[in-house]
Design a protein around this motif. Structure first.
Motif, PDB file in Angstrom:
ATOM      1  N   PRO A 290      55.857 104.271  41.727  1.00 53.28           N
ATOM      2  CA  PRO A 290      55.256 103.880  43.006  1.00 53.28           C
ATOM      3  C   PRO A 290      55.219 102.356  43.139  1.00 53.28           C
ATOM      4  O   PRO A 290      55.102 101.646  42.137  1.00 53.28           O
ATOM      5  N   PRO A 291      55.332 101.862  44.394  1.00 54.60           N
ATOM      6  CA  PRO A 291      55.390 102.694  45.602  1.00 54.60           C
ATOM      7  C   PRO A 291      56.804 103.060  46.056  1.00 54.60           C
ATOM      8  O   PRO A 291      56.971 103.988  46.827  1.00 54.60           O
ATOM      9  N   ASP A 292      57.839 102.324  45.591  1.00 54.57           N
ATOM     10  CA  ASP A 292      59.132 102.499  46.271  1.00 54.57           C
ATOM     11  C   ASP A 292      60.349 102.337  45.369  1.00 54.57           C
ATOM     12  O   ASP A 292      61.428 101.995  45.846  1.00 54.57           O
ATOM     13  N   SER A 293      60.208 102.599  44.063  1.00 57.37           N
ATOM     14  CA  SER A 293      61.339 102.445  43.148  1.00 57.37           C
ATOM     15  C   SER A 293      61.750 103.802  42.608  1.00 57.37           C
ATOM     16  O   SER A 293      60.908 104.599  42.192  1.00 57.37           O
ATOM     17  N   LEU A 294      63.061 104.062  42.585  1.00 54.96           N
ATOM     18  CA  LEU A 294      63.580 105.385  42.280  1.00 54.96           C
ATOM     19  C   LEU A 294      64.847 105.276  41.455  1.00 54.96           C
ATOM     20  O   LEU A 294      65.752 104.506  41.788  1.00 54.96           O
TER      21      LEU A 294
END
Length: 200
Positions: A44-48
């Motif tokens: 979180p919040p936006d790493s994949l």
């Protein structure tokens, strides 16, 4: 609506801890059918970090994504064939994305669902999050008159991912994913974010 008004709706789809979710996938298009296994690691919040592999290593690929942008994808054509748009990938994994600067935001809410839209020029992103019955997130991404893809993601009563379906009208393709039980991670190792030498 303002962008700030939809923030609580989006936040409700986010994870509050670093997780890994393994899954099985099946992809069908005009070239044929492929299937295999994969894993998504989300910080979180936006790493994949997204990985998929077909039988005996065929049809394999991986991508590292921050927000709506890939840091790298390898092989790029295989990743784009499976998932043509990163907001769609996030929706497959049960998360809605925040609007970008300049997006016109509209939406509505009632006892059954929350629905919101981002419009930027000719591009449109729609989300619907159901509030009663089987919880589901629907995402629809368009560029002009062309639908890039539509996602239907279903959760169990505890909010865990069960399954997801991506329809890609342009290539007459469909991706079906069934998720395993997620596991918590202390962190994602730094080397997982490093691109292979031939990645783009």
């Amino acid at each position: 609506m303002t962008a700030g008004e939809v923030v609580p709706w989006i936040a409700a789809t986010e994870r509050d801890a670093t997780t890994q979710t393994r899954f099985s996938w099946r992809f069908l298009d005009e070239k044929g059918t492929a299937s295999g296994r994969g894993a998504a690691q989300i910080a979180p919040p936006d790493s994949l970090r997204f990985d998929f592999r077909g039988p005996l290593g065929s049809g394999s690929g991986a991508a590292a994504v921050i927000g709506d942008t890939a840091i790298w994808a390898e092989p790029e054509d295989q990743v784009e064939r499976l998932v043509p748009n990163y907001p769609l990938l996030w929706a497959i994994l049960g998360q809605a994305r925040y609007p970008h600067h300049g997006d016109l935001v509209s939406g509505m809410s009632n006892e059954r669902l929350q629905a919101w839209r981002y419009v930027n020029g000719i591009d449109t992103v729609d989300y619907v999050l159901t509030r009663i019955g089987a919880r589901q997130l629907v995402a629809d991404v368009r560029q002009g008159r062309n639908r890039i893809g539509r996602v239907f993601t279903t959760f169990d009563a505890a909010g865990r991912l069960i399954k997801s379906r991506l329809d890609i009208p342009g290539s007459r393709a469909r991706l079906d994913i069934t998720f395993d039980e997620p596991t918590l991670l202390d962190s994602i190792p730094r080397e997982r974010w490093v691109a292979p030498d031939d990645a783009q």
